[in-house]
Design a protein around this motif. Structure first.
Motif, PDB file in Angstrom:
ATOM      1  N   PRO A  21       0.813  -1.221   0.000  1.00 18.67           N
ATOM      2  CA  PRO A  21       0.000   0.000   0.000  1.00 18.67           C
ATOM      3  C   PRO A  21       0.844   1.267   0.000  1.00 18.67           C
ATOM      4  O   PRO A  21       1.977   1.283   0.491  1.00 18.67           O
ATOM      5  CB  PRO A  21      -0.799  -0.125   1.297  1.00 18.67           C
ATOM      6  N   ASN A  22       0.281   2.328  -0.543  1.00 19.70           N
ATOM      7  CA  ASN A  22       0.911   3.646  -0.504  1.00 19.70           C
ATOM      8  C   ASN A  22       0.548   4.340   0.808  1.00 19.70           C
ATOM      9  O   ASN A  22      -0.461   4.027   1.441  1.00 19.70           O
ATOM     10  CB  ASN A  22       0.416   4.505  -1.667  1.00 19.70           C
ATOM     11  N   PHE A  23       1.369   5.326   1.179  1.00 17.79           N
ATOM     12  CA  PHE A  23       1.097   6.125   2.373  1.00 17.79           C
ATOM     13  C   PHE A  23       1.289   7.604   2.054  1.00 17.79           C
ATOM     14  O   PHE A  23       2.296   7.995   1.457  1.00 17.79           O
ATOM     15  CB  PHE A  23       2.037   5.732   3.522  1.00 17.79           C
ATOM     16  N   ILE A  24       0.317   8.390   2.461  1.00 13.80           N
ATOM     17  CA  ILE A  24       0.418   9.845   2.370  1.00 13.80           C
ATOM     18  C   ILE A  24       0.146  10.410   3.760  1.00 13.80           C
ATOM     19  O   ILE A  24      -0.882  10.104   4.365  1.00 13.80           O
ATOM     20  CB  ILE A  24      -0.597  10.440   1.370  1.00 13.80           C
ATOM     21  N   ILE A  25       1.086  11.202   4.283  1.00 16.15           N
ATOM     22  CA  ILE A  25       0.878  11.908   5.544  1.00 16.15           C
ATOM     23  C   ILE A  25       0.857  13.401   5.248  1.00 16.15           C
ATOM     24  O   ILE A  25       1.852  13.971   4.777  1.00 16.15           O
ATOM     25  CB  ILE A  25       1.978  11.602   6.578  1.00 16.15           C
ATOM     26  N   ILE A  26      -0.280  14.033   5.500  1.00 19.49           N
ATOM     27  CA  ILE A  26      -0.413  15.485   5.368  1.00 19.49           C
ATOM     28  C   ILE A  26      -0.356  16.066   6.775  1.00 19.49           C
ATOM     29  O   ILE A  26      -1.157  15.697   7.641  1.00 19.49           O
ATOM     30  CB  ILE A  26      -1.727  15.861   4.672  1.00 19.49           C
ATOM     31  N   PHE A  27       0.603  16.955   6.996  1.00 20.62           N
ATOM     32  CA  PHE A  27       0.940  17.416   8.347  1.00 20.62           C
ATOM     33  C   PHE A  27       0.956  18.939   8.336  1.00 20.62           C
ATOM     34  O   PHE A  27       1.897  19.555   7.845  1.00 20.62           O
ATOM     35  CB  PHE A  27       2.330  16.863   8.689  1.00 20.62           C
ATOM     36  N   THR A  28      -0.104  19.565   8.845  1.00 23.55           N
ATOM     37  CA  THR A  28      -0.150  21.026   8.847  1.00 23.55           C
ATOM     38  C   THR A  28       0.592  21.593  10.052  1.00 23.55           C
ATOM     39  O   THR A  28       1.039  20.859  10.928  1.00 23.55           O
ATOM     40  CB  THR A  28      -1.605  21.528   8.830  1.00 23.55           C
ATOM     41  N   ASP A  29       0.715  22.910  10.094  1.00 26.21           N
ATOM     42  CA  ASP A  29       1.548  23.574  11.096  1.00 26.21           C
ATOM     43  C   ASP A  29       0.704  24.527  11.948  1.00 26.21           C
ATOM     44  O   ASP A  29       0.145  25.494  11.424  1.00 26.21           O
ATOM     45  CB  ASP A  29       2.664  24.349  10.381  1.00 26.21           C
ATOM     46  N   ASP A  30       0.598  24.239  13.242  1.00 28.12           N
ATOM     47  CA  ASP A  30      -0.124  25.104  14.191  1.00 28.12           C
ATOM     48  C   ASP A  30      -1.634  25.116  13.966  1.00 28.12           C
ATOM     49  O   ASP A  30      -2.293  26.121  14.236  1.00 28.12           O
ATOM     50  CB  ASP A  30       0.392  26.549  14.131  1.00 28.12           C
ATOM     51  N   GLN A  31      -2.181  24.020  13.493  1.00 27.68           N
ATOM     52  CA  GLN A  31      -3.632  23.957  13.290  1.00 27.68           C
ATOM     53  C   GLN A  31      -4.297  23.421  14.547  1.00 27.68           C
ATOM     54  O   GLN A  31      -3.885  22.407  15.103  1.00 27.68           O
ATOM     55  CB  GLN A  31      -3.970  23.065  12.094  1.00 27.68           C
ATOM     56  N   ILE A 275      -4.298   7.456   3.552  1.00 30.51           N
ATOM     57  CA  ILE A 275      -4.118   8.904   3.642  1.00 30.51           C
ATOM     58  C   ILE A 275      -4.333   9.314   5.093  1.00 30.51           C
ATOM     59  O   ILE A 275      -5.364   9.003   5.692  1.00 30.51           O
ATOM     60  CB  ILE A 275      -5.098   9.663   2.737  1.00 30.51           C
ATOM     61  N   ILE A 276      -3.345   9.996   5.647  1.00 30.39           N
ATOM     62  CA  ILE A 276      -3.389  10.461   7.032  1.00 30.39           C
ATOM     63  C   ILE A 276      -3.325  11.976   7.042  1.00 30.39           C
ATOM     64  O   ILE A 276      -2.510  12.575   6.331  1.00 30.39           O
ATOM     65  CB  ILE A 276      -2.212   9.879   7.844  1.00 30.39           C
ATOM     66  N   PHE A 277      -4.180  12.585   7.844  1.00 30.06           N
ATOM     67  CA  PHE A 277      -4.134  14.040   8.028  1.00 30.06           C
ATOM     68  C   PHE A 277      -4.041  14.340   9.518  1.00 30.06           C
ATOM     69  O   PHE A 277      -4.849  13.862  10.319  1.00 30.06           O
ATOM     70  CB  PHE A 277      -5.372  14.719   7.452  1.00 30.06           C
ATOM     71  N   THR A 278      -3.056  15.179   9.894  1.00 29.60           N
ATOM     72  CA  THR A 278      -2.945  15.641  11.274  1.00 29.60           C
ATOM     73  C   THR A 278      -2.091  16.907  11.296  1.00 29.60           C
ATOM     74  O   THR A 278      -1.795  17.476  10.247  1.00 29.60           O
ATOM     75  CB  THR A 278      -2.396  14.530  12.196  1.00 29.60           C
ATOM     76  N   THR A 279      -1.699  17.342  12.474  1.00 28.72           N
ATOM     77  CA  THR A 279      -0.928  18.582  12.595  1.00 28.72           C
ATOM     78  C   THR A 279       0.132  18.450  13.675  1.00 28.72           C
ATOM     79  O   THR A 279       0.118  17.489  14.457  1.00 28.72           O
ATOM     80  CB  THR A 279      -1.865  19.774  12.875  1.00 28.72           C
ATOM     81  N   ASP A 280       1.074  19.394  13.715  1.00 33.44           N
ATOM     82  CA  ASP A 280       2.263  19.223  14.568  1.00 33.44           C
ATOM     83  C   ASP A 280       2.058  19.618  16.020  1.00 33.44           C
ATOM     84  O   ASP A 280       2.754  19.140  16.908  1.00 33.44           O
ATOM     85  CB  ASP A 280       3.465  19.985  13.980  1.00 33.44           C
ATOM     86  N   ASN A 281       1.129  20.523  16.280  1.00 35.90           N
ATOM     87  CA  ASN A 281       0.826  20.957  17.652  1.00 35.90           C
ATOM     88  C   ASN A 281      -0.428  21.821  17.608  1.00 35.90           C
ATOM     89  O   ASN A 281      -1.011  22.034  16.540  1.00 35.90           O
ATOM     90  CB  ASN A 281       1.993  21.733  18.285  1.00 35.90           C
ATOM     91  N   GLY A 282      -0.834  22.331  18.764  1.00 25.88           N
ATOM     92  CA  GLY A 282      -2.052  23.125  18.827  1.00 25.88           C
ATOM     93  C   GLY A 282      -1.907  24.516  18.255  1.00 25.88           C
ATOM     94  O   GLY A 282      -0.840  24.910  17.755  1.00 25.88           O
ATOM     95  N   PRO A 283      -2.974  25.299  18.309  1.00 28.22           N
ATOM     96  CA  PRO A 283      -3.021  26.622  17.670  1.00 28.22           C
ATOM     97  C   PRO A 283      -2.231  27.677  18.436  1.00 28.22           C
ATOM     98  O   PRO A 283      -2.142  27.643  19.662  1.00 28.22           O
ATOM     99  CB  PRO A 283      -4.512  26.953  17.689  1.00 28.22           C
TER     100      PRO A 283
END
Length: 457
Positions: A21-31, A275-283
């Motif tokens: 399987p393929n893996f995509i991690i989308i990781f936003t910043d300060d969301q 497909i994974i979506f998350t963020t690095d820390n809180g706002p």
């Protein structure tokens, strides 16, 4: 007999053509925790990420190992508390020459060793000398900003001074004043990068990578630079009212995620791709309309309260991840390395100790997590607390300018007090002692066996 032989032949052929399987991690910043429609936002419209959640699993008790950028990213990629890999003491600045040691095993290292194409597109922030860049840590290629978009090459000096509202209203004027570099592999190719278009350019690069590698397993790590301040967007999506700046940026990210999701479906890869979506820390709450919301959680970025480290998380793979489900199981980003290894069909055989746990059954069967405790470190890497089941203990140190030098014990039952408003330490002294001893025990082992960074801090 012929029927049995035919059945065996079909099974063998099916096995032969099955792909990893393929893996995509989308990781936003300060969301923030509440900055998606599917996580409760009443103002920010995120139809593509909401659809991803509807097609997959949403985790509501997902935590990152630090409330700031660099340590959190180190934890995600190595499956370790940042202290174990020496990346726990706040963030990397442009003048620094240290970073993540290339001997550390990352998600990219593991998948690349098992035949995957790997790419990092976006904010790295784990070191920007050649030995610490993505291409030294398991990625075949890199395209992105090596640190935060409010940092300037080469020494972080001469940064523009302006209000965030003014910057939003005059984007073409203020965006070029940040001497933020854009890199390809280990070379700087633009200074300054056009921050107004960077979210879209990341998406273009990601789509090109996916399309190029559609016939082989791939790992795409897409850590967006936004919504870390300063906030910028292209003209065609700009809401000129600075009161809507943060909302506008998140909705732009959502639209760009939608382009990637469409590409995966157009290539008929949706059943082969996690497909994974998350963020690095809180706002970053102090920036108000340029920062996000933690919703029901206390505080935000830079703190060990829930608003600083509990973040939104979505995972999807139709046919493998149950659709439309939500789980309140305790999971951390440090669990992704061993879990992805299992999901890939290539279980982890790490030579060094890691702290992450395999939570495959949380993802694929919506069952109980193998994790029941989690350490909390400050943005400067000091041990400050522990989560164990529903209990959370924080040992808050006094501010350095405070006359009171006494540590304050804060005990919460998150099942009944998610917002951490009722300190019940005095009512449960035995729990405070038990958890305090346990966090010291776990931290002592990490400290004793901590591995070095590359370079000198």
């Amino acid at each position: 007999m012929k029927a049995i032989y035919l059945l065996l032949s079909i099974l063998c052929c099916s096995s032969a053509i099955a792909r990893d399987p393929n893996f995509i991690i989308i990781f936003t910043d300060d969301q923030g925790y509440a900055d998606l429609g599917c996580f409760g936002s009443k103002t920010i419209k995120t139809p593509h990420l909401d659809q991803l959640a509807a097609e997959g699993l949403k985790l509501t008790d997902f935590h990152v190992p630090s409330p700031v950028c660099s340590p959190s990213r180190a934890g995600l990629l190595t499956g370790c508390y940042p202290k174990r890999v020496g990346m726990h003491r706040h963030v990397v600045f442009p003048k620094n020459t240290y970073g993540l040691h290339p001997d550390e095993l990352t998600i990219a290292d593991h998948l690349k060793a098992n035949g995957y194409a790997t790419a990092c597109v976006g904010k790295w922030h784990l070191g920007h000398v050649s030995q610490t860049l993505p291409t030294a840590n398991g990625f075949d290629s890199y395209f992105g900003i090596p640190y935060s978009n409010d940092m300037s090459h080469p020494d972080n000096k001469g940064k523009p001074r302006m209000s965030q509202d003014e910057s939003w209203k005059n984007q073409d004027k203020f965006s070029p004043l940040w001497k933020t570099p854009l890199m390809r592999d280990n070379k700087i190719i633009e200074v300054p990068v056009n921050q107004r278009t960077i979210t879209r350019r990341y998406t273009d690069e990601a789509i090109n990578f996916v399309t190029k590698n559609k016939d082989k397993p791939f790992f795409l790590y897409l850590p967006h630079s936004m919504p870390h301040i300063p906030l910028y967007v292209p003209d065609d999506v700009l809401d000129p009212d600075p009161a809507n700046a943060y909302k506008c940026v998140i909705e732009h990210i959502d639209a760009e995620c939608g382009r990637i999701f469409k590409t995966i479906k157009d290539l008929k890869l949706e059943k082969d791709t996690y497909i994974i979506f998350t963020t690095d820390n809180g706002p970053w709450l102090q920036f108000k309309n340029h920062g996000g919301s933690a919703g029901p959680l206390r505080a935000g970025k830079g703190t060990t309260f829930e608003g600083g480290q509990r973040v939104p998380f979505i995972i999807s793979r139709p046919g493998t991840i149950p659709a439309g489900k939500s789980s309140a199981e305790l999971v951390s980003s440090i669990d992704l390395l061993p879990t992805i290894a299992t999901l890939s069909g290539h279980p982890l055989k790490a030579k060094n100790k890691i702290d992450g746990l395999d939570v495959t059954e949380v993802f694929t069967k919506n069952q109980s997590s193998s994790r029941n405790e989690f350490l909390h470190y400050t943005s400067n890497g000091k041990l400050e607390g522990i989560r164990q089941d529903d209990w959370k203990l924080l040992q808050k140190q006094p501010h350095r300018k405070s006359k009171n030098k006494k540590t304050t014990a804060m005990l919460f039952n998150l099942k009944t007090d998610l917002g951490e408003q009722n300190n019940i330490a005095e009512k449960h002294p035995e729990v405070v002692v038990k958890l305090s001893n346990r966090m010291q025990e776990l931290d002592a082992e990490i400290t004793k066996n901590a591995r070095p960074i590359f370079g000198k801090r």
